[in-house]
Design an enzyme around this catalytic site. Structure first.
Site, PDB file in Angstrom:
ATOM      1  CG  ASP A 216      -1.530   2.294  16.257  1.00  0.00           C
ATOM      2  OD1 ASP A 216      -2.686   2.595  15.926  1.00  0.00           O
ATOM      3  OD2 ASP A 216      -0.697   3.111  16.659  1.00  0.00           O
TER       4      ASP A 216
ATOM      5  CD  GLU B  78       6.161  -3.663  -0.183  1.00  0.00           C
ATOM      6  OE1 GLU B  78       7.352  -3.392  -0.425  1.00  0.00           O
ATOM      7  OE2 GLU B  78       5.419  -2.939   0.510  1.00  0.00           O
TER       8      GLU B  78
ATOM      9  CG  PHE C 239       7.265   0.886  -8.351  1.00  0.00           C
ATOM     10  CD1 PHE C 239       6.073   0.316  -8.761  1.00  0.00           C
ATOM     11  CD2 PHE C 239       7.222   1.965  -7.479  1.00  0.00           C
ATOM     12  CE1 PHE C 239       4.852   0.806  -8.302  1.00  0.00           C
ATOM     13  CE2 PHE C 239       6.014   2.449  -7.012  1.00  0.00           C
ATOM     14  CZ  PHE C 239       4.826   1.878  -7.426  1.00  0.00           C
TER      15      PHE C 239
ATOM     16  CB  THR D 212       4.672   3.284 -14.739  1.00  0.00           C
ATOM     17  OG1 THR D 212       5.638   2.847 -13.767  1.00  0.00           O
ATOM     18  CG2 THR D 212       5.319   4.269 -15.698  1.00  0.00           C
TER      19      THR D 212
END
Length: 696
Positions: free
Chosen positions: A318, A359, A385, A389
């Site tokens: 994987d 991130e 976030f 949007t």
């Protein structure tokens, strides 16, 4: 506690029971299981009887010599039993540590098994041993999971350290690939409703215990084939040895000179010529292979699975978690035309200060490395976030004026709509930069301040360090690596090229995985793969070596023939290495065993027949003191070499990533040449010692 019990090779805890077991295994029914050592066993009995006969004055040789040969033949049998008992003892020690995990537990059995919300319904106390497959139980904070099962409601933090040895708790929840719970683990917070998936005695711990107990180990196909070869060699030498006696008697009668060879000498010759070394250690090697797998925190259902791992030539891996870290990280800032990297990094950092995702944190870290030292400004209004949007950012009040700086970071389409709403447009160079980032298999984010687009942030699924070198080693061994991912072909190709895998399967579905495995198997190749989800179960069941993650679903664990307690997808590489080491150990010791028979031939054959054929004295190239000393020296060496090789059999030959041809050359050089040289040296030293002590 950790399930693996790492004891040294000659730990006193193992030595004492192993010595006792070596004598207990002298039963004929036990010895018969190993045909090669059974011949030595019968020879020990015959020489003992001949020694008793010699004490009565009717012996074919001196009683002292015959009993010395008999004693060392018995030692040969005992040393073989000791090696096997020592290997089994290590496995049984591991099984004993697993039994300590089994505790009498009470469960909260729900009165009615119905669909819908279970929590809050009435439950009755029930002993875990009385539960059956399909029963539904409630497990709350502090409760122990009574038996293996599937979470059908709730989400909770579970302590699995008793099974995996890892102290960090894991999350278990209904649905998805993290719904399986194991009996013996404990809920630390919240609650779970679990449908029991096994009956008492069939739990994961029960299966683990039976898996690691060496006494229940079945011989693998390769081991059976090698045993047949050893038996064939033994029969050939037995026939040759038996026919030597009448030839010797006939020669003496015809020539009326010399003496016929003795039965004791012929038994010694037979024992020295048959492959006793590998015959004595073969079972120990197999048991130790499973034990080494257990030390790696991998449970193998049988020695067959361990051995198959050594023969694997295709690995299906994987992408996420195995080849890559699985979380995207910022790797570069690409500025728009006319700008430098620094303003893009500064704006991206400000837009990510409140972003606690991996991130977001990676963007902040990358900007800091570039020298951006700004912190959270006063009176900043952070925009979190949202899926609607697809942007996040910050609004900054500007000192001395009424305006506000609006910094945004988000997906390309989202930022395009944002700047177009402000009356601007996306620069063509930024669009091209974003497209180039996507072609590399990365994710582009665009940063803007008000209507001005500053540039692109590249988020990359980072390939694990050192993984490319590992794949290179596998390639040198003749193993093909195939990356499996749900990404599109463009992204998959980019990551596959960076990781150095030989091939990839993009947009993988359960059907596609199954088809791929069957295709390789139709070519006569052995396939290994890892998996953790129910959708992996068909492919795991089809693969020759299937390593299921302990954190995965019950279906995946039942479909696999190995379970990784650490739930580490990269463990598949270690599994293959352990299997290779098992086969290398068996091959090396077989080479050594057969090669050292040649040296023993030169030592013992001239000594046996020199009384019948005096001209054979010229073959005494080792210049041994006497025929009796030569025979006894060869028998003693044949016994003690087993002791010296026990650590190698249990620990295994060191794994090296080389091809089959190179491995064969190495075996012949080290163990073949060593098998020829070592007996010459060893037998000569023993002969000198016997002569110095005037024992023969």
């Amino acid at each position: 506690m950790n399930t693996t019990k790492n004891l040294s090779l000659f730990d006193p805890v193992l030595l004492r029971p192993a010595v006792a077991q070596a004598f207990a295994k002298l039963s004929p029914r036990v010895q018969w299981r190993n045909p090669v050592m059974f011949v030595v066993y019968v020879g020990s009995i015959l020489t003992t009887l001949l020694g008793v006969q010699a004490l009565q004055g009717r012996g074919e040789a001196s009683a002292g010599f015959i009993f010395a040969v008999a004693l060392w033949l018995w030692f040969t049998v005992l040393f073989a039993n000791f090696a096997e008992a020592l290997a089994e003892g290590r496995s049984k020690a591991q099984a004993a540590s697993l039994r300590g995990l089994k505790k009498a537990a009470w469960a909260k059995k729900l009165k009615e098994a119905r669909s819908g919300a279970f929590h809050g319904t009435t439950w009755l106390p029930e002993q875990a041993e009385n539960l059956r497959r399909g029963d539904v139980v409630l497990v709350e904070t502090g409760d122990m999971v009574p038996l293996d099962g599937e979470v059908i409601e709730g989400v909770a933090s579970v302590d699995e350290s008793a099974i995996t040895g890892e102290s960090a708790p894991v999350i278990r929840e209904s649905g998805g690939d993290f719904s399986a719970v194991t009996g013996g683990t404990r809920v630390l917070s919240d609650w779970l409703v679990v449908r029991v998936g096994v009956n008492p005695g069939e739990s994961f711990i029960d299966r683990m215990i039976s898996m690691v107990e060496g006494a229940r180990r079945q011989k693998t196909p390769n081991e059976i084939a090698l045993t047949i070869l050893l038996v064939a060699l033994t029969i050939v030498f037995l026939v040759v040895t038996v026919t030597l006696l009448p030839y010797s008697v006939f020669s003496v009668e015809v020539t009326q000179a010399g003496q016929a060879v003795t039965v004791t000498a012929l038994i010694a010759l037979l024992v020295c010529l048959i492959p006793t070394t590998i015959g004595a250690l073969l079972s120990a090697i197999g048991v130790a292979g499973m034990s080494r797998m257990m030390q790696a925190n991998v449970i193998a259902t049988s020695g067959r699975a361990v051995e198959a791992a050594g023969d694997v030539d295709v690995l299906l891996l994987d992408k996420t978690g195995t080849i890559t870290h699985g979380n995207r990280q910022a790797s570069a800032f690409v500025p728009a035309a006319g700008l430098t990297e620094l303003p893009v990094a500064r704006a991206a950092l400000l837009a990510s200060l409140s972003d606690e995702t991996p991130e977001g944190r990676s963007i902040v870290a990358l900007a800091r490395r570039l020298g951006v030292a700004e912190g959270a400004p006063a009176q900043a209004a952070f925009i979190p976030f949202s899926a609607q949007t697809r942007m996040s950012g910050v609004d900054l009040a500007q000192a001395g004026c009424s305006g506000t700086r609006r910094i945004r970071k988000g997906a390309v389409d989202a930022i395009r709509r944002h700047v177009e709403a402000l009356g601007a447009s996306m620069p063509g160079d930024v669009v091209r930069a974003a497209d180039e980032v996507a072609r590399r298999g990365s994710t582009p984010l665009v940063v803007c301040e008000d209507a001005q687009v500053l540039g692109v942030v590249e988020l990359k699924d980072i390939v694990k360090s050192g993984i490319k070198e590992r794949f290179g080693e596998l390639r040198r061994m003749g193993i093909k690596t195939v990356m499996i991912t749900g990404d599109n072909k463009l992204t998959a190709a980019a990551i596959a090229a960076e990781a150095g895998v030989d091939d990839f399967l993009a947009e993988a579905t359960p059907e596609a995985k199954l088809k791929l495995i069957r295709g390789y198997q139709a070519e006569g190749r052995l396939v290994a793969m890892t998996g953790d989800g129910t959708n992996d179960a068909p492919a795991l069941a089809q693969a020759d070596v299937a390593v299921a993650m302990n954190s995965g679903t019950q279906a995946a664990k039942e479909a696999g023939n190995m379970v990784d307690l650490d739930s580490n997808p990269t463990k598949l590489l270690e599994v293959v290495e352990t299997g290779k080491a098992l086969l290398m150990t068996r091959g090396s010791l077989t080479t050594f065993s057969i090669a050292n028979d040649v040296a023993k031939y030169f030592a013992i054959l001239p000594a046996i027949f020199v009384t019948t054929y005096p001209q054979l004295a010229e073959l005494n190239v080792m210049r041994l003191a006497s025929p009796s000393s030569a025979i006894l020296s060869a028998v003693i060496f044949n016994a003690i070499i087993i002791v010296f090789l026990i650590p190698l059999a249990l620990k295994g030959v060191r794994y090296r990533a080389v091809g089959a041809a190179a491995l064969l050359r190495r075996n012949l050089l080290i163990y073949g040449l060593g098998g020829l040289v070592v007996p010459f040296v060893g037998i000569k030293l023993i002969d000198l010692l016997l002569a110095a002590l005037h024992l023969v």
